[in-house]
Write a protein that holds these residues in place. Structure first.
Motif, short mmCIF file in Angstrom:
data_model
loop_
_atom_site.label_atom_id
_atom_site.label_comp_id
_atom_site.label_asym_id
_atom_site.label_seq_id
_atom_site.Cartn_x
_atom_site.Cartn_y
_atom_site.Cartn_z
N LEU A 21 48.83 44.80 42.51
CA LEU A 21 49.09 46.08 42.28
C LEU A 21 48.03 46.88 41.73
CD1 LEU A 21 52.99 46.79 42.62
CD2 LEU A 21 50.80 46.84 44.71
N ALA A 22 47.98 47.02 40.32
CA ALA A 22 46.96 47.50 39.87
C ALA A 22 46.26 47.00 39.37
CB ALA A 22 47.00 46.78 37.86
N ALA A 23 45.07 46.43 39.82
CA ALA A 23 44.15 45.77 40.73
C ALA A 23 43.30 47.15 42.11
CB ALA A 23 43.79 44.78 41.11
N GLY A 24 44.61 47.09 42.92
CA GLY A 24 44.36 48.27 43.18
C GLY A 24 43.77 50.21 43.11
N GLN A 25 44.63 50.04 42.32
CA GLN A 25 44.34 51.33 41.93
C GLN A 25 43.08 51.47 40.62
OE1 GLN A 25 47.94 52.79 39.59
NE2 GLN A 25 49.22 52.32 41.95
N GLY A 26 41.91 50.71 40.95
CA GLY A 26 40.91 50.64 39.75
C GLY A 26 39.98 51.94 40.40
N ASP A 27 38.96 52.61 39.73
CA ASP A 27 38.32 53.37 39.48
C ASP A 27 37.10 52.68 40.53
OD1 ASP A 27 39.18 55.42 38.27
OD2 ASP A 27 37.86 54.71 36.42
N LYS A 28 36.33 53.48 41.46
CA LYS A 28 35.28 53.62 42.66
C LYS A 28 33.86 52.57 42.07
CE LYS A 28 38.52 55.05 45.63
NZ LYS A 28 39.18 54.17 47.11
N ASP A 29 33.48 53.06 40.78
CA ASP A 29 32.43 52.67 40.57
C ASP A 29 32.74 50.77 40.06
OD1 ASP A 29 31.36 54.91 40.44
OD2 ASP A 29 31.88 55.85 39.01
N TYR A 30 33.70 50.73 39.63
CA TYR A 30 34.43 49.37 39.15
C TYR A 30 34.53 47.93 39.96
CZ TYR A 30 33.74 51.52 34.66
OH TYR A 30 33.14 52.19 33.57
N SER A 31 34.78 48.65 41.17
CA SER A 31 35.28 47.78 42.26
C SER A 31 34.79 46.45 42.23
CB SER A 31 34.60 48.77 43.58
OG SER A 31 33.38 48.40 44.02
N SER A 32 33.10 46.84 42.41
CA SER A 32 33.01 44.95 42.08
C SER A 32 33.83 44.35 40.82
CB SER A 32 31.29 45.21 41.86
OG SER A 32 30.93 45.84 41.34
N SER A 33 33.68 44.80 40.48
CA SER A 33 34.16 44.09 38.74
C SER A 33 35.43 43.52 38.52
CB SER A 33 33.73 44.48 37.01
OG SER A 33 33.67 45.80 37.37
N THR A 34 36.17 44.50 39.48
CA THR A 34 37.63 44.45 40.05
C THR A 34 37.57 43.17 40.44
OG1 THR A 34 38.28 47.10 39.42
CG2 THR A 34 39.65 45.27 40.09
N LYS A 35 36.94 43.26 41.69
CA LYS A 35 37.39 41.98 42.63
C LYS A 35 36.57 40.95 41.63
CE LYS A 35 35.22 44.43 46.46
NZ LYS A 35 34.97 45.13 47.54
N SER A 36 35.55 40.55 41.53
CA SER A 36 36.45 39.46 40.41
C SER A 36 37.00 39.32 39.30
CB SER A 36 34.14 40.07 39.13
OG SER A 36 34.11 38.72 38.07
N ASN A 37 37.45 40.74 39.02
CA ASN A 37 38.89 39.80 37.41
C ASN A 37 39.77 39.57 38.67
OD1 ASN A 37 36.90 40.89 35.22
ND2 ASN A 37 37.81 43.05 35.60
N LEU A 38 39.91 39.72 39.61
CA LEU A 38 40.80 39.69 40.52
C LEU A 38 40.51 37.85 41.05
CD1 LEU A 38 43.75 40.55 41.98
CD2 LEU A 38 42.36 41.45 43.69
N SER A 39 39.64 37.99 40.91
CA SER A 39 40.05 35.85 41.75
C SER A 39 39.92 35.92 40.75
CB SER A 39 37.78 36.23 42.07
OG SER A 39 37.54 37.13 42.50
N ARG A 40 39.43 35.83 39.51
CA ARG A 40 39.43 34.58 38.17
C ARG A 40 40.90 34.81 38.16
NH1 ARG A 40 36.40 38.27 35.00
NH2 ARG A 40 34.33 37.82 35.80
N LEU A 41 41.61 36.39 38.19
CA LEU A 41 43.32 35.99 37.37
C LEU A 41 43.67 34.95 39.12
CD1 LEU A 41 43.43 39.65 36.40
CD2 LEU A 41 44.16 37.86 34.87
N SER A 42 43.40 35.53 40.17
CA SER A 42 44.35 34.55 41.37
C SER A 42 44.20 33.14 40.79
CB SER A 42 43.82 34.66 42.35
OG SER A 42 43.57 35.72 42.85
N ILE A 43 42.68 32.81 40.66
CA ILE A 43 42.67 31.45 39.71
C ILE A 43 43.42 31.25 38.81
CG2 ILE A 43 40.88 29.73 39.26
CD1 ILE A 43 38.49 31.35 40.76
N ILE A 44 43.10 31.72 37.95
CA ILE A 44 44.65 31.68 36.64
C ILE A 44 45.88 31.42 37.71
CG2 ILE A 44 45.29 32.48 34.47
CD1 ILE A 44 42.11 33.93 34.01
#
Length: 62
Positions: A21-44
């Motif tokens: 839920l928190a990852a879905g509320q990021g800025d539009k400019d940071y969408s690529s980094s959010t996706k990358s961070n979300l992928s890493r968090l999912s793996i963790i």
């Protein structure tokens, strides 16, 4: 003991849902980094879940 396991699973599930839920509320400019961070968090979370299940299984067996 069963109550403790259930509580840990509920807390882990709530943390996972909160992260998504928190990852879905990021800025539009940071969408690529959010996706990358979300992928890493999912793996963790996946690795942590596997480790926890193995640890609980070993605890119950031994």
């Amino acid at each position: 003991m069963e109550l403790a396991i259930i509580l840990v699973l509920i807390i882990a599930l709530a943390a996972l849902i909160g992260t998504f839920l928190a990852a879905g509320q990021g800025d539009k400019d940071y969408s690529s980094s959010t996706k990358s961070n979300l992928s890493r968090l999912s793996i963790i979370y996946l690795v942590l879940a596997i480790v926890l299940f193995v640890g609980i299984a070993l605890y119950l067996i031994l």
